[in-house]
Motif scaffolding. Structure first.
Motif, short mmCIF file in Angstrom:
data_model
loop_
_atom_site.label_atom_id
_atom_site.label_comp_id
_atom_site.label_asym_id
_atom_site.label_seq_id
_atom_site.Cartn_x
_atom_site.Cartn_y
_atom_site.Cartn_z
N ASN A 213 0.81 -1.22 0.00
CA ASN A 213 0.00 0.00 0.00
C ASN A 213 0.84 1.27 0.00
O ASN A 213 0.31 2.38 -0.12
CB ASN A 213 -0.94 0.02 1.21
CG ASN A 213 -0.17 0.02 2.53
OD1 ASN A 213 0.89 -0.60 2.63
ND2 ASN A 213 -0.70 0.70 3.54
N GLU A 236 3.66 5.85 -2.36
CA GLU A 236 2.24 6.18 -2.40
C GLU A 236 1.75 6.63 -1.02
O GLU A 236 2.35 6.33 0.01
CB GLU A 236 1.43 4.96 -2.85
CG GLU A 236 1.81 4.43 -4.23
CD GLU A 236 1.36 5.35 -5.35
OE1 GLU A 236 0.69 6.37 -5.07
OE2 GLU A 236 1.71 5.08 -6.52
N ASN A 237 0.63 7.34 -1.03
CA ASN A 237 -0.09 7.74 0.18
C ASN A 237 0.78 8.45 1.22
O ASN A 237 0.72 8.15 2.43
CB ASN A 237 -0.75 6.51 0.84
CG ASN A 237 -1.71 5.82 -0.09
OD1 ASN A 237 -2.48 6.46 -0.80
ND2 ASN A 237 -1.66 4.49 -0.09
N GLU A 239 0.40 11.32 2.39
CA GLU A 239 -0.41 12.13 3.30
C GLU A 239 -0.96 11.31 4.46
O GLU A 239 -1.21 11.85 5.55
CB GLU A 239 -1.58 12.80 2.53
CG GLU A 239 -2.57 11.84 1.89
CD GLU A 239 -2.11 11.33 0.52
OE1 GLU A 239 -2.94 10.75 -0.20
OE2 GLU A 239 -0.92 11.53 0.19
N TYR A 240 -1.16 10.02 4.25
CA TYR A 240 -1.65 9.15 5.32
C TYR A 240 -0.51 8.38 6.01
O TYR A 240 -0.61 8.05 7.20
CB TYR A 240 -2.67 8.15 4.78
CG TYR A 240 -3.88 8.81 4.16
CD1 TYR A 240 -4.82 9.47 4.95
CD2 TYR A 240 -4.07 8.80 2.78
CE1 TYR A 240 -5.93 10.08 4.38
CE2 TYR A 240 -5.18 9.40 2.20
CZ TYR A 240 -6.11 10.05 3.02
OH TYR A 240 -7.19 10.66 2.45
#
Length: 463
Positions: A213, A236-237, A239-240
């Motif tokens: 992920n 990826e991601n 921001e989270y």
């Protein structure tokens, strides 16, 4: 008297007039109707002048003068000169007797009588069969004497690699216990029994564990760089899952996992932290890191005359895509990971051979040995040669051992064709041009060397 004069003229002819008649009568066999007409015009004119010269009075002065004028300045030379009516009639009458069916003309009219077509074909086929048999014998001899590696030498080299792998695995687990790695394993042509000449090279794969992920792969053709066969590994991601959420964030540059940074991290461990002299003394080997640019390669001398190079190769698996940290030849693409197709290519080649007891792997080994032993062909890689065989195997079903010579020649011709086009598509991924990292000059040199070998392929076996 007239008869005597005629006989004398024919005797002085020395057969030249007869030869001209023979040439004219057979012209249609070589040149066809149109060509025979042109040759007939010229030959008849020359023959008439020659006949006039030898039939003239026997005065040496007159004969010499007439002969000279007839040969050096004939009346039919020059585009503005016209044939006289008698010559036109003669040529026209000759052309009327020629057959009009093209099949009646034979290009070998000047040759001695030929055997029947079936007999000639049989002789040609027999000659080709003998040449194939000769090349077949030479290829098999070359394989036995120059290509094949003794089984004990292969086994010994593999065991050395296993020992080094075990030591390196233990050190990494002890030194960097938090580094997410899968079990390292051996790979390469030595591991797959496709290495040739000497057992001197193997790969030690170090698979990184990436969070599915947090990381994704982007094909090179979908990037601004447009390089099929290479991938970007993107974070990826963020921001989270901010930077630091993954162990490998430390090797990311501009939001992408850098193969160079990963290689540098392993180099500090493999080349800088491990006491290889001590480990080598324990194993009775001499081990040392190879000098740059082969920063992640170990040189192992395990017998006085035997040496093994072990490439330490980090890899990434995302979905069904396997990437390795082997840099592109051009430095501007150092952020790209190379798509690993070698295991799948090897598996397909072996499956084809197992299906029909074929000689594909044998042909590949011979080609690899030739390229390894010929400096001018050293740029050709095992992957390129494997794909040439795979393409040929798709079009040619007969790979019986007896067909080795034919398939070898076909592979050479196919390789020349790919070099001429400058493109060798991957058999597993046609978007990938396996010649993309070669310069035009290198392609020309490779193509020229192989093209010259087509007329005498045995020369490649003497290097």
């Amino acid at each position: 008297m007239a008869g005597a004069s005629e006989r004398k003229g024919k005797k002085d002819d020395n057969g030249i007039g007869t030869a001209i008649d023979f040439v004219l009568s057979n012209a249609r066999l070589v040149l066809g109707v149109g060509g025979a007409a042109m040759l007939g015009i010229a030959t008849l004119a020359v023959k008439r002048m020659y006949d006039r010269a030898i039939s003239a009075p026997s005065s040496p002065t007159r004969l010499s003068h007439a002969g000279k004028r007839s040969w050096e300045e004939p009346s039919w030379m020059g585009s503005s000169r016209l044939l006289n009516q008698d010559m036109k009639t003669t040529v026209s009458r000759s052309l009327q007797t020629l057959p009009t069916d093209p099949s009646a003309f034979d290009s070998d009219g000047f040759c001695t009588p030929r055997p029947k077509p079936s007999a000639k074909r049989s002789q040609v086929d027999l000659k080709k069969a003998r040449l194939r048999l000769s090349l077949q014998e030479k290829l098999l001899t070359y394989y036995r004497e120059r290509v094949a590696i003794p089984a004990d030498e292969q086994t010994r080299a593999k065991q050395v690699a296993v020992d080094i792998c075990a030591e390196l695995r233990s050190f990494l687990r002890a030194k960097l216990p938090d580094m997410p790695l899968r079990d390292m394993y051996l790979s390469g042509s030595l591991y797959d029994d496709l290495q040739v000449v000497t057992a001197d090279h193997i790969q030690l794969m170090a698979p990184l564990v990436l969070e599915q992920n947090l990381w994704s792969c982007i094909p090179g053709e979908d990037t601004i760089m447009n390089v099929p066969g290479f991938f970007l590994v993107r974070r990826e991601n963020p921001e989270y899952f901010p930077r630091g959420s993954s162990y490998w964030d430390r090797c990311a540059v501009g939001g992408y996992l850098s193969p160079k940074m990963v290689a540098d991290a392993f180099e500090k461990v493999v080349a800088g932290s491990i006491n290889w002299p001590a480990i080598g003394s324990l194993l009775d080997y001499v081990i040392r890191p190879a000098p740059p640019p082969a920063a992640l390669t170990l040189e192992v001398q395990y017998e006085p005359a035997r040496r093994l190079l072990i490439d330490f190769l980090p890899s990434v698996t995302l979905g069904d895509v396997v990437l390795v940290a082997r840099p592109h030849r051009l430095a501007r693409h150092d952020t790209l990971w190379r798509l690993s197709l070698r295991p799948a290519e090897t598996a397909r080649l072996r499956a084809l051979d197992q299906g029909d007891a074929g000689c594909r792997c044998l042909c590949l080994r011979i080609l690899k040995a030739i390229c390894k032993s010929t400096p001018a062909l050293g740029r050709l890689t095992a992957s390129q040669l494997t794909n040439v065989i795979l393409h040929l195997a798709r079009d040619e079903p007969d790979w019986a051992p007896e067909a080795l010579a034919d398939r070898f020649l076909q592979a050479l011709r196919a390789l020349v064709g790919y070099l001429e086009a400058g493109v060798l598509p991957s058999a597993l991924n046609p978007k990938v041009n396996l010649f993309s990292e070669l310069t035009p000059e290198e392609i020309d040199e490779l193509g020229y060397t192989l093209y010259c070998s087509l007329s005498e392929p045995e020369m490649l076996l003497q290097t």
